[in-house]
Design an enzyme around this catalytic site. Structure first.
Site, PDB file in Angstrom:
ATOM      1  N   ASP A   1      -2.115   5.420  -4.470  1.00 43.76           N
ATOM      2  CA  ASP A   1      -1.920   5.481  -3.017  1.00 43.76           C
ATOM      3  C   ASP A   1      -0.672   5.420  -2.267  1.00 43.76           C
ATOM      4  OD1 ASP A   1      -4.682   5.721  -2.930  1.00 43.76           O
ATOM      5  OD2 ASP A   1      -5.133   3.986  -1.654  1.00 43.76           O
TER       6      ASP A   1
ATOM      7  N   ASP B   1      -6.722  -3.534  -2.111  1.00 44.83           N
ATOM      8  CA  ASP B   1      -7.457  -2.065  -2.238  1.00 44.83           C
ATOM      9  C   ASP B   1      -6.440  -1.142  -2.774  1.00 44.83           C
ATOM     10  OD1 ASP B   1      -6.412  -2.606   0.499  1.00 44.83           O
ATOM     11  OD2 ASP B   1      -6.653  -0.673   0.942  1.00 44.83           O
TER      12      ASP B   1
ATOM     13  N   GLY C   1     -12.059   6.015   2.579  1.00 42.45           N
ATOM     14  CA  GLY C   1     -12.178   6.674   3.926  1.00 42.45           C
ATOM     15  C   GLY C   1     -11.865   7.860   4.149  1.00 42.45           C
TER      16      GLY C   1
ATOM     17  N   ARG D   1      -6.077  14.878  -6.419  1.00 41.39           N
ATOM     18  CA  ARG D   1      -5.199  13.888  -7.423  1.00 41.39           C
ATOM     19  C   ARG D   1      -6.318  13.531  -8.510  1.00 41.39           C
ATOM     20  NH1 ARG D   1      -4.442   8.424  -3.925  1.00 41.39           N
ATOM     21  NH2 ARG D   1      -6.719   7.810  -3.201  1.00 41.39           N
TER      22      ARG D   1
ATOM     23  N   GLY E   1     -13.161   1.189   1.602  1.00 42.58           N
ATOM     24  CA  GLY E   1     -13.868   2.134   0.694  1.00 42.58           C
ATOM     25  C   GLY E   1     -12.921   3.171   0.858  1.00 42.58           C
TER      26      GLY E   1
ATOM     27  N   ASP F   1     -10.423   9.725  10.858  1.00 40.80           N
ATOM     28  CA  ASP F   1     -11.038  11.112  10.619  1.00 40.80           C
ATOM     29  C   ASP F   1     -11.122  11.592   9.394  1.00 40.80           C
ATOM     30  OD1 ASP F   1      -8.365  11.505  10.112  1.00 40.80           O
ATOM     31  OD2 ASP F   1      -7.790  12.655  11.827  1.00 40.80           O
ATOM     32  N   GLY F   2     -10.739  11.023   8.429  1.00 41.09           N
ATOM     33  CA  GLY F   2     -10.912  11.176   6.918  1.00 41.09           C
ATOM     34  C   GLY F   2      -9.991  12.614   6.304  1.00 41.09           C
TER      35      GLY F   2
ATOM     36  N   ARG G   1     -10.299  -0.012  -7.812  1.00 44.11           N
ATOM     37  CA  ARG G   1      -9.108  -0.823  -7.579  1.00 44.11           C
ATOM     38  C   ARG G   1      -9.492  -2.224  -7.546  1.00 44.11           C
ATOM     39  NH1 ARG G   1      -7.049   2.688  -3.358  1.00 44.11           N
ATOM     40  NH2 ARG G   1      -7.744   4.756  -4.010  1.00 44.11           N
TER      41      ARG G   1
END
Ligand code: AMP
Ligand code: MG
Length: 520
Positions: free
Chosen positions: A279, A269, A102, A192, A100, A134-135, A199
């Site tokens: 990514d 992913d 994150g 972005r 997911g 920690d995102g 995905r």
């Protein structure tokens, strides 16, 4: 800021009923509502004015307080509800369960000039999918994503885009090489943009959980909004959908091979359903042409995602998507046929692509041999891919300057050119010259065409690293210079000639230049 907001994803797909932000498994839902965290001292470093206009904003919006606050997650626009998507994935060949968004938060959807866009922040705080993370994101990896995604677009490679990059003013702890040496780095956020960030893993997660209802809802949504020509929901449409995704994935990977881009983490992913490069993590650009190269130190042992393996991994990933879609189709044969067509499609398309790099346009049966012998020659001694192909377009049919002399600058170590290596190059150029006699184009015309597929400038790993080192010291000039250089990578741009150069020796084993990890 005036935006033509849309809400298709959140209104047409099931949401997580829990709205608190804590780590959990999210079932029977495509996303969870979540708010970005406030940052200490947001500061805009760079914006892509083209993307600003593409989503319907004006250049003057860039200077507003609102722009800074919205695209760093400090203000949530009225009538919008940010969310993180639920997906799973196969990582390095193994099913990894729920992953997911994150550290990605979707802010909103807009439509402008009949085009749909989703705007997403990377590094704006934890979500229910953050697992042990920690995102957040650090400046170095954010610069790499920001510069590379726009550069890829201008190279003609399908990709997600970037709108802006900002500092957060917060410090982020990272163990850059996973070797026990953690240090604080500057936090950053990239905003972005893509028509969709879906995905393969978004579909895989529901198939893995045997939640065929949500799987169907998501597939129907995807087709309706992103593949509308395929028709309404039916088994036949789902097969066509898979075929379309196969074609887009193949085209994207052929482009990667053409420009020498190595993604580095082709987990499912990280495979966009729209066939976009997505990514940007430990990716890299080939300096010397090497099928065995990967920039990702996390993959150093098996090199699963090495340059030469990207096409096969594309197929492997499509198998996983086929498995995920199977419950909606319940027939293996059409799926297998499509996977077979990927293989034959790759053979055909990669040959056409390599021909175009060589300036060959007729279909001659021995071309495959000419291409293979070139690839062998390029591996004999370190030979710079970008420089080689760019210089090759200066070849003259009459061989008035010998081909071998013409491409000298591409060799990293001229002393390593032994007589047998030299002979192999001489032989290759002899065959190339012979082959060119079967083409109608003049030298000038051929050069013109070759220079539109062989870029003069790519974002070499060391170039990104130089921009990062300067930005760490608060100087963003190089980000701007590279951004501008890479907007027209096929033009000569003599003022930027210094970037038409091999990787400097200092960068050979430097962290960030030849060694990158997933830490970002
Ligand atoms: P990646 O390999 O970067 O594509 O990431 C794989 C998964 O890890 C995705 O679900 C990401 O959202 C998640 N992830 C990566 N870095 C972080 C982070 N710093 N905090 C939270 N989640 C992360
Ligand atoms: Mg990812």
């Amino acid at each position: 800021m005036q935006l033509n907001l849309k809400h298709s994803f959140t209104t047409e797909l099931p949401s997580d009923s829990i709205t608190e932000n804590y780590i959990r498994q999210v079932k029977e839902a495509c996303f969870s509502y979540v708010s970005p965290i406030a940052t200490k001292k947001p500061e805009l470093i760079h914006t892509s004015s083209e993307m600003v206009q593409n989503i319907g904003l004006t250049k003057s919006d860039i200077n507003s307080e609102d722009f800074l606050n919205v695209f760093t997650g400090n203000t949530v626009l009225d009538d919008t509800k940010p969310y993180a998507m639920c997906y799973g994935g196969h990582q390095f060949g193994n099913w990894a369960g729920q992953l997911g968004d994150g550290r990605a938060i979707n802010l909103f959807e807009v439509e402008h000039n009949n085009k749909p866009w989703v705007i997403q922040l990377k590094g704006a705080g934890k979500t229910p999918y953050s697992r042990s993370g920690d995102g957040l994101a650090v400046l170095r990896s954010s610069i790499r994503e920001y510069l590379c995604s726009e550069a890829m677009h201008y190279l003609g490679v399908p990709t997600t885009r970037a709108l802006s990059i900002s500092l957060t003013g917060d410090e982020v702890l990272r163990d850059m090489l996973y070797d026990g040496n953690s240090a604080y780095e500057k936090g950053a956020i990239v905003s972005r943009v893509a028509p969709s960030f879906l995905r393969f893993g978004n579909y895989e997660i529901f198939a893995a959980r045997q939640d065929h209802k949500t799987l169907k809802t998501l597939v129907d949504y995807t087709i309706k909004h992103h593949f509308p020509k395929l028709g309404g929901p039916s088994k036949d449409t789902y097969v066509k959908f898979f075929r379309d995704v196969m074609k887009r994935t193949l085209d994207m990977i052929i482009h990667w091979q053409r420009v020498g881009f190595v993604h580095g983490v082709m987990n499912t992913d990280n495979m966009s359903i729209l066939g976009l490069t997505i990514d940007y993590g430990p990716y890299g650009w080939l300096d010397d042409f090497n099928f065995g190269w990967t920039p990702n130190t996390t993959d150093a042992q098996h090199k699963r995602y090495r340059y030469g393996n990207q096409p096969s991994i594309g197929l492997w990933n499509l198998y996983q998507l086929a498995n995920a879609l199977y419950p909606l189709i319940e027939d293996v044969e059409p799926l297998e046929n499509i996977l077979e067509d990927y293989k034959t499609g790759f053979e055909t398309k990669s040959l056409i692509m390599m021909r175009s790099k060589l300036g060959l346009f007729n279909d001659e049966s021995d071309d495959i041999k000419l291409v293979q012998s070139l690839e062998n020659a390029l591996h004999l001694t370190e030979t710079d891919m970008t420089i080689f192909f760019r210089l090759l377009s200066n070849f003259k049919k009459d061989n008035s300057v010998h081909g071998f002399q013409l491409i000298q600058k591409a060799f990293y170590n001229i002393e390593s050119i032994t007589d047998p290596i030299k002979k192999q190059w001489y032989d290759w150029f002899e065959n190339y010259q012979l082959r060119l006699t079967k083409e109608e184009l003049s030298d000038k015309e051929r050069k013109g065409k070759m220079d539109t597929v062989n870029p003069k400038y790519v974002l070499r790993n060391y170039m990104a690293q130089l921009a990062i080192d300067e930005a760490d010291n608060g100087n963003y000039k190089l980000i701007d210079e590279l951004f501008s250089l890479l907007k027209t990578p096929y033009s000569e741009q003599p003022e930027f000639e210094k970037w038409f150069a091999k990787r400097p020796e200092w960068a050979r084993h430097k962290v960030g230049c030849s060694m990158l990890s997933c830490s970002s």
